[in-house]
Design a protein around this motif. Structure first.
Motif, short mmCIF file in Angstrom:
data_model
loop_
_atom_site.label_atom_id
_atom_site.label_comp_id
_atom_site.label_asym_id
_atom_site.label_seq_id
_atom_site.Cartn_x
_atom_site.Cartn_y
_atom_site.Cartn_z
N ASN A 256 -6.06 0.70 2.25
CA ASN A 256 -5.28 0.23 1.12
C ASN A 256 -3.87 -0.09 1.61
N TYR A 257 -3.78 -0.91 2.61
CA TYR A 257 -2.51 -1.29 3.19
C TYR A 257 -2.57 -2.75 3.59
N MET A 258 -1.45 -3.27 4.06
CA MET A 258 -1.42 -4.65 4.51
C MET A 258 -1.43 -4.69 6.03
N THR A 259 -1.98 -5.76 6.55
CA THR A 259 -1.92 -6.01 7.97
C THR A 259 -1.85 -7.52 8.17
N MET A 260 -1.46 -7.98 9.34
CA MET A 260 -1.35 -9.41 9.60
C MET A 260 -2.35 -9.81 10.68
N GLU A 261 -2.98 -10.98 10.49
CA GLU A 261 -3.93 -11.48 11.48
C GLU A 261 -3.92 -13.00 11.48
N ASP A 262 -4.41 -13.58 12.57
CA ASP A 262 -4.52 -15.04 12.67
C ASP A 262 -5.62 -15.53 11.76
N ASP A 263 -5.52 -16.78 11.34
CA ASP A 263 -6.59 -17.37 10.54
C ASP A 263 -6.70 -18.85 10.84
N GLY B 223 -2.49 -0.65 -8.23
CA GLY B 223 -1.39 0.07 -7.60
C GLY B 223 -0.33 0.47 -8.61
N SER B 224 0.83 0.83 -8.08
CA SER B 224 1.95 1.25 -8.92
C SER B 224 2.96 0.12 -9.15
N ASP B 225 2.88 -0.95 -8.38
CA ASP B 225 3.84 -2.07 -8.45
C ASP B 225 5.27 -1.53 -8.49
N ARG B 226 5.54 -0.62 -7.65
CA ARG B 226 6.81 0.11 -7.65
C ARG B 226 8.04 -0.79 -7.48
N MET C 161 11.52 -1.10 2.86
CA MET C 161 12.05 -0.84 1.53
C MET C 161 11.07 0.00 0.71
N ALA C 162 9.78 -0.32 0.83
CA ALA C 162 8.76 0.36 0.02
C ALA C 162 8.56 1.81 0.45
N PHE D 185 1.61 1.49 1.72
CA PHE D 185 2.30 0.26 1.31
C PHE D 185 1.51 -0.52 0.27
N GLY D 186 0.21 -0.67 0.49
CA GLY D 186 -0.63 -1.43 -0.43
C GLY D 186 -0.56 -0.91 -1.86
N THR D 187 -0.63 0.38 -2.02
CA THR D 187 -0.57 0.98 -3.35
C THR D 187 0.76 0.66 -4.03
N MET D 188 1.84 0.64 -3.29
CA MET D 188 3.16 0.41 -3.87
C MET D 188 3.40 -1.03 -4.29
N VAL D 189 2.71 -1.99 -3.68
CA VAL D 189 2.96 -3.40 -4.03
C VAL D 189 1.86 -4.02 -4.89
N LYS D 190 0.72 -3.35 -5.03
CA LYS D 190 -0.35 -3.88 -5.88
C LYS D 190 0.06 -3.87 -7.34
N SER D 191 -0.44 -4.86 -8.10
CA SER D 191 -0.20 -4.90 -9.53
C SER D 191 -0.82 -3.67 -10.20
N LYS D 192 -0.35 -3.38 -11.42
CA LYS D 192 -0.84 -2.21 -12.15
C LYS D 192 -2.20 -2.46 -12.80
#
Length: 168
Positions: free
Chosen positions: A148-155, A94-97, A62-63, A79-86
């Motif tokens: 400046n993006y998201m990724t998924m990892e185990d924790d 980010g732009s919090d688009r 979507m982003a 992606f990170g820039t688009m979902v980060k708060s302003k």
């Protein structure tokens, strides 16, 4: 996929903590939750769930029309820039688009004595998710080495991160 517009701030009797043990951080940023199955399986309210990799891919598509998976051919690197708060993010907001309003809520680690050490407020955000029945995290960072993006990892169950629920 319909996401909560903020981090979860419900604090169960055990298994969550406010950044720096200060209540105002829970009010502003949401609570940080330990990665135990007992905590994570009951953290989201009825009618919602922890995000899955499918939910994350839908958000990334979507982003910016790409995939959430950094190893995917159509990876969405901005992606990170688009979902980060302003605001916040130590000057790299980010732009919090799309109204996701990702806050740099930091994280915590619990030692064997039950004491917490806190990391990264205003620099990074980690949220719990589930993929193939295994709990992991997806994260954003200001570190230029990590992007400046998201990724998924185990924790691990000794880590405490934010939760952003998704409607069923």
């Amino acid at each position: 996929t319909c996401w909560f517009g903020s981090n979860l701030s419900y604090q169960p009797a055990k298994g969550s903590v406010c950044y720096d043990n200060k209540d105002f951080n829970c009010e502003k940023l949401g609570a940080l939750y330990l990665g135990t199955k007992a905590v994570l399986s009951s953290a989201c309210p009825e009618g919602t769930h922890l995000p899955t990799d499918t939910d994350l891919d839908a958000l990334a598509f979507m982003a910016c029309g790409g995939s959430f998976d950094a190893n995917a051919e159509n990876f969405c690197s901005n992606f990170g820039t688009m979902v980060k708060s302003k605001t916040g993010w130590d000057g790299m907001a980010g732009s919090d688009r799309f109204g996701f309003n990702a806050l740099a809520s930091g994280s915590a680690a619990r030692d064997d004595e039950g004491e917490y050490e806190f990391f990264g407020i205003d620099e990074k955000a980690n949220w719990w998710a589930i993929k193939d029945g295994i709990y992991g995290t997806y994260w954003l960072s200001n570190n230029s080495d990590q992007g400046n993006y998201m990724t998924m990892e185990d924790d691990t169950e000794y880590s405490a991160f934010s939760i952003r629920c998704v409607l069923d």
